[in-house]
Design an enzyme around this catalytic site. Structure first.
Site, PDB file in Angstrom:
ATOM      1  N   GLU A 121       2.080   1.723  -9.223  1.00 55.78           N
ATOM      2  CA  GLU A 121       2.708   1.812  -7.894  1.00 55.78           C
ATOM      3  C   GLU A 121       1.736   1.486  -6.766  1.00 55.78           C
ATOM      4  O   GLU A 121       2.146   1.024  -5.701  1.00 55.78           O
ATOM      5  CB  GLU A 121       3.337   3.191  -7.690  1.00 55.78           C
ATOM      6  CG  GLU A 121       4.576   3.442  -8.532  1.00 55.78           C
ATOM      7  CD  GLU A 121       4.274   3.929  -9.947  1.00 55.78           C
ATOM      8  OE1 GLU A 121       3.092   3.926 -10.352  1.00 55.78           O
ATOM      9  OE2 GLU A 121       5.228   4.314 -10.657  1.00 55.78           O
ATOM     10  N   PHE A 183      11.228  18.452 -13.165  1.00 52.79           N
ATOM     11  CA  PHE A 183      10.486  17.370 -13.813  1.00 52.79           C
ATOM     12  C   PHE A 183      10.267  16.234 -12.807  1.00 52.79           C
ATOM     13  O   PHE A 183      11.194  15.796 -12.140  1.00 52.79           O
ATOM     14  CB  PHE A 183      11.277  16.859 -15.027  1.00 52.79           C
ATOM     15  CG  PHE A 183      10.602  15.704 -15.714  1.00 52.79           C
ATOM     16  CD1 PHE A 183       9.328  15.840 -16.253  1.00 52.79           C
ATOM     17  CD2 PHE A 183      11.231  14.476 -15.805  1.00 52.79           C
ATOM     18  CE1 PHE A 183       8.698  14.773 -16.870  1.00 52.79           C
ATOM     19  CE2 PHE A 183      10.608  13.405 -16.424  1.00 52.79           C
ATOM     20  CZ  PHE A 183       9.342  13.565 -16.959  1.00 52.79           C
ATOM     21  N   GLN A 184       9.044  15.786 -12.686  1.00 52.26           N
ATOM     22  CA  GLN A 184       8.640  14.713 -11.772  1.00 52.26           C
ATOM     23  C   GLN A 184       8.947  15.035 -10.315  1.00 52.26           C
ATOM     24  O   GLN A 184       9.267  14.152  -9.528  1.00 52.26           O
ATOM     25  CB  GLN A 184       9.244  13.371 -12.193  1.00 52.26           C
ATOM     26  CG  GLN A 184       8.699  12.933 -13.550  1.00 52.26           C
ATOM     27  CD  GLN A 184       8.915  11.472 -13.846  1.00 52.26           C
ATOM     28  OE1 GLN A 184       9.931  10.899 -13.468  1.00 52.26           O
ATOM     29  NE2 GLN A 184       7.962  10.876 -14.542  1.00 52.26           N
ATOM     30  N   LYS A 233      18.222  12.089  -6.082  1.00 59.46           N
ATOM     31  CA  LYS A 233      19.069  11.309  -6.982  1.00 59.46           C
ATOM     32  C   LYS A 233      20.560  11.569  -6.741  1.00 59.46           C
ATOM     33  O   LYS A 233      21.369  10.649  -6.840  1.00 59.46           O
ATOM     34  CB  LYS A 233      18.699  11.630  -8.432  1.00 59.46           C
ATOM     35  CG  LYS A 233      19.322  10.632  -9.404  1.00 59.46           C
ATOM     36  CD  LYS A 233      18.689  10.707 -10.755  1.00 59.46           C
ATOM     37  CE  LYS A 233      19.310   9.698 -11.697  1.00 59.46           C
ATOM     38  NZ  LYS A 233      18.745   9.790 -13.033  1.00 59.46           N
ATOM     39  N   MET A 552     -22.286  -3.227  -2.818  1.00 61.06           N
ATOM     40  CA  MET A 552     -22.456  -2.632  -1.490  1.00 61.06           C
ATOM     41  C   MET A 552     -23.077  -1.243  -1.603  1.00 61.06           C
ATOM     42  O   MET A 552     -23.884  -0.841  -0.760  1.00 61.06           O
ATOM     43  CB  MET A 552     -21.100  -2.576  -0.769  1.00 61.06           C
ATOM     44  CG  MET A 552     -21.202  -2.255   0.693  1.00 61.06           C
ATOM     45  SD  MET A 552     -22.265  -3.396   1.589  1.00 61.06           S
ATOM     46  CE  MET A 552     -21.091  -4.525   2.307  1.00 61.06           C
TER      47      MET A 552
HETATM   48  C1  LIG Z   1     -11.277   2.951  -4.165  1.00 61.93           C
HETATM   49  C2  LIG Z   1     -12.684   2.903  -3.695  1.00 61.93           C
HETATM   50  N1  LIG Z   1     -13.634   3.647  -4.305  1.00 61.93           N
HETATM   51  C3  LIG Z   1     -14.926   3.586  -3.882  1.00 61.93           C
HETATM   52  C4  LIG Z   1     -15.282   2.804  -2.825  1.00 61.93           C
HETATM   53  C5  LIG Z   1     -16.729   2.758  -2.341  1.00 61.93           C
HETATM   54  N2  LIG Z   1     -17.260   1.396  -2.496  1.00 61.93           N
HETATM   55  C6  LIG Z   1     -17.339   0.503  -1.503  1.00 61.93           C
HETATM   56  S1  LIG Z   1     -17.929  -0.981  -1.977  1.00 61.93           S
HETATM   57  C7  LIG Z   1     -18.156  -0.452  -3.552  1.00 61.93           C
HETATM   58  C8  LIG Z   1     -18.707  -1.361  -4.607  1.00 61.93           C
HETATM   59  C9  LIG Z   1     -17.811  -2.503  -4.900  1.00 61.93           C
HETATM   60  O1  LIG Z   1     -18.302  -3.220  -6.012  1.00 61.93           O
HETATM   61  P1  LIG Z   1     -17.750  -4.658  -6.332  1.00 61.93           P
HETATM   62  O2  LIG Z   1     -16.281  -4.655  -6.317  1.00 61.93           O
HETATM   63  O3  LIG Z   1     -18.392  -5.162  -7.579  1.00 61.93           O
HETATM   64  O4  LIG Z   1     -18.207  -5.494  -5.070  1.00 61.93           O
HETATM   65  P2  LIG Z   1     -19.679  -5.943  -4.593  1.00 61.93           P
HETATM   66  O5  LIG Z   1     -20.095  -5.008  -3.515  1.00 61.93           O
HETATM   67  O6  LIG Z   1     -20.585  -5.895  -5.789  1.00 61.93           O
HETATM   68  O7  LIG Z   1     -19.484  -7.325  -4.066  1.00 61.93           O
HETATM   69  C10 LIG Z   1     -17.764   0.890  -3.677  1.00 61.93           C
HETATM   70  C11 LIG Z   1     -17.863   1.676  -4.927  1.00 61.93           C
HETATM   71  C12 LIG Z   1     -14.240   2.069  -2.193  1.00 61.93           C
HETATM   72  N3  LIG Z   1     -14.470   1.299  -1.137  1.00 61.93           N
HETATM   73  N4  LIG Z   1     -12.970   2.113  -2.664  1.00 61.93           N
END
Ligand SMILES: Cc1ncc(C[n+]2csc(CCOP(=O)(O)OP(=O)(O)O)c2C)c(N)n1
Ligand SMILES: [Mg+2]
Length: 657
Positions: A121, A183-184, A233, A552
């Site tokens: 979803e 449920f749900q 529902k 990042m």
């Molecule tokens: C759902 C979610 N969880 C954690 C983060 C924190 N976060 C930001 S960038 C990142 C790393 C992303 O890695 P990747 O997709 O390989 O991209 P890269 O930075 O290596 O280009 C994380 C864990 C986020 N933005 N979103």
């Protein structure tokens, strides 16, 4: 029903056979759910059966009016579909379950709305966001109660923060079971209240049509955003009155679209006297529609002023235009950030002074007077004080502003603005996006540049992204000359946004090139939507900048946490080429700079969805960067030495994200 008879078989049946299939399906739904125990529910079931058998019978029961498609009395499920059709909806992204089966049954029986079955979803909400951002129309989501609704929460919050109009329809347990831990069952209204612009629980089928149309109105007027309707529902089974979109009661929500003329006049006077002006534009320009982007371009040409934009506003002013300074903010261009710091008149159009833009607030554009145009009064003076606030729709305000500016002779302080441009050219000469390239390894910046060149050669293109370094490189190196071409999760920063968003974009633009610039870690959050792309023949291209790192996070750990790389390594990665094959789509890999152009051309030419595994340099950092807690004029460049970078962030800044 699908278990027994296919959709095509069903549609080719005579009416008697269709009736039999419907009756069986309804009966089965009741047994499966074990929820229709009270008299009222039996009435509801009877209503459904009556409708299915199309019998013209008079009944004394309260809500058992027989209906025909033209009648203004219908079942709740029919009302949902009729409302969607009357609102011009062509695509719904969703996932079925017990609490929405009556609506799915109605979807089955019609041809006007296409339903896209996602694989989770969250995917439905991001796909609807991609659809909405690339078309300007609201995106529609349909999910079941409980886990269906809770899985949609991330996308709702994402849409709220980026002002994307979504209508999310959730099934709910029957009204008489709400609060029983059925449920749900989940308190969808409670859970989604803070992540929607508005939400409704419909308890009476007679209120359903009105609520549906209100929902479209609220989602798309004023500052756009996600809304949710929770539909128990029994309300879907019962019959009620249908009213069309034009017959609903007037609503108290009447956002102001026209700006105050005295304020616009004051803004024009400020523009006329400006020595170091700057347009700072945001997603509000795009949300206001293509007309607003055109008006912005006209005003910029008429004034000759420079323009920068937030991540969300890219494409409103063309990247190929000579007044363009590039994106501003944490990873924005040197010239845009310096211009922001030194400007004397800032014209903020449909942007909201987000912390990624302002950096340290008390050092933000310290010498400037600020004009702020925004449709959302609560955005004005929220983070930064506006000298001339103008509440209104960007399109309306820009139209009035340009007219007044022209009627007063289109005056600007030309000599001062010329000097300002000379200064900007000095900043531009720094060439802040330069990087050291390599013959051996693919630098991520190089990969994005080559992708951009290939996309330009191909013609019109749409880009989605995930979140991380790759997202920033995409924003820095891919030029957008038109609005609605760039879909990224700005406010919430949701990894996993890009694949489903690409599905949504491609549903709306079947023949266009749609590329998700991805990180390998983000891709793995919603990669199951590749299966959706395969099912609906959506040739999305997933261009993974695979650095085997949560890049990042790794960059911040390097700069802020003494190079202790705690859990930022993407271990045990799957083979993305084999994964492409397993999904039934293309899978490609490239690890040599010399092979890249041919490989990208092959990816674009591939007739179907593709996962492209681009193995890039693993330790590259994303520059320029305004370290957290610093001002725009304290930006770091890739040429900044390692020691200086390590010391650039003080403990007061480290607490910021
Ligand atoms: C759902 C979610 N969880 C954690 C983060 C924190 N976060 C930001 S960038 C990142 C790393 C992303 O890695 P990747 O997709 O390989 O991209 P890269 O930075 O290596 O280009 C994380 C864990 C986020 N933005 N979103
Ligand atoms: Mg990565």
């Amino acid at each position: 029903m699908k278990d027994d008879v296919s959709r095509d078989d069903f549609l080719s049946m005579d009416e008697d056979s269709k009736m039999q299939v419907r009756v069986q399906a309804l009966a089965r739904a009741v047994v499966d759910q074990e929820i229709l125990t009270g008299n009222e529910d039996l009435n509801a079931l009877q209503d459904g059966l009556d409708r299915a058998s199309n019998t013209e019978k008079t009944d004394t029961r309260k809500r058992s009016m027989p209906t025909s498609p033209k009648s203004s009395t219908m079942t709740g499920a029919e009302i949902v579909i009729k409302s969607l059709i009357d609102q011009g909806v062509e695509v719904v992204f969703g996932y079925p379950g017990g609490a929405v089966l009556p609506i799915y049954d109605e979807l089955f029986k019609q041809h006007q709305i296409e339903h896209v079955l996602v694989r989770h979803e969250q995917g439905a909400t991001h796909a609807a966001e991609g659809y909405a951002r690339s078309t300007g129309k609201p995106g529609v989501v349909l999910v079941t109660s409980g886990p269906g609704a809770t899985n949609a929460v991330t996308g709702l919050q994402d849409a709220l923060m980026d002002s994307i109009p979504l209508i999310c329809l959730t099934g709910q347990v029957p009204t008489f079971m709400i609060g029983n831990d059925a449920f749900q069952e989940a308190d969808t209204i409670g859970i989604t209240r803070p992540c929607t612009k508005h939400n409704w629980l419909v308890k009476d089928t007679d209120d359903l049509a009105e609520t549906m149309h209100q929902a479209f109105y609220v989602a798309t007027n004023g500052r756009p955003g996600p809304v949710l309707i929770d539909i128990p529902k029994d309300v879907q089974f019962a019959s009620g009155k249908y009213v069309g979109p034009r017959n609903i009661k007037p609503t108290a929500y009447q956002p102001r679209v026209k700006g105050d003329s005295a304020a616009i006049q004051a803004a024009v006077e400020m523009i006329e006297g400006a020595k170091r002006p700057l347009f700072y534009t945001g997603g509000g320009v795009i949300n206001s529609g293509p007309h607003a982007s055109q008006l912005l371009r006209d005003l910029i040409e008429a004034t000759g002023f420079p323009v920068t934009s937030t991540l969300m506003g890219l494409g409103a002013y063309p990247a190929s235009g000579d007044k363009w300074l590039g994106m501003l903010g944490m990873h924005g261009s040197y010239e845009a950030n310096w211009a922001m710091h030194d400007c004397d008149v800032m014209i903020c159009v449909g942007a909201r002074f987000d912390d990624r833009i302002t950096g340290r607030l008390d050092a933000f554009a310290p010498k400037s007077k600020k004009i702020h145009i925004d449709i959302d009064p609560s955005s004005i003076n929220k983070n930064v004080r506006a000298d001339v606030p103008i509440v209104g729709d960007v399109g309306h305000v820009l139209e009035d502003m340009t007219r007044i500016f022209r009627s007063r002779g289109a005056k600007t302080n030309k000599p001062a603005v010329k000097k300002w441009w000379d200064k900007i050219e000095e900043w531009r000469a720094v060439n802040c996006f330069s990087y050291e390239n390599s013959d051996e390894l693919i630098k991520p910046q190089y990969a994005v540049q080559r992708l951009a060149e290939a996309m330009k050669k191909h013609g019109d293109y749409y880009v989605t992204t995930e979140v991380g370094q790759h997202q920033m490189w995409a924003a820095q190196y891919i030029p957008f000359d038109a609005p609605n071409r760039w879909m990224t999760s700005g406010g919430l920063g949701t990894m996993g946004y890009g694949v489903p968003a690409a599905v949504g974009v491609q549903m709306a633009h079947r023949d266009s090139l749609v590329v998700d610039v991805a990180g390998e870690a983000s891709f793995m959050m919603t990669m199951q939507e590749m299966s959706t792309a395969v099912q609906y023949n959506l040739p999305i291209k997933i261009f993974i900048l695979n650095n085997e790192r949560l890049g990042m996070v790794r960059q911040w750990q390097q700069l802020l946490h003494g190079e202790r790389y705690s859990s930022s390594y993407s271990e045990a990665l799957p083979d993305f080429v084999k994964m492409g094959e397993a999904f039934g789509c293309g899978g490609m890999r490239c690890d040599k700079p010399g092979d890249l152009d041919d490989a990208i051309a092959e990816m674009i030419a591939y007739d179907g969805p593709v996962i492209f595994d681009c193995l890039v340099e693993k330790h590259e950092n994303c520059f320029p960067m305004i370290p957290s807690g610093k001002a725009h004029n304290e930006m770091l460049l890739s040429s900044t030495s390692g020691g200086d970078i390590a010391q650039a962030i003080e403990s007061s800044g480290a607490v910021l994200v």
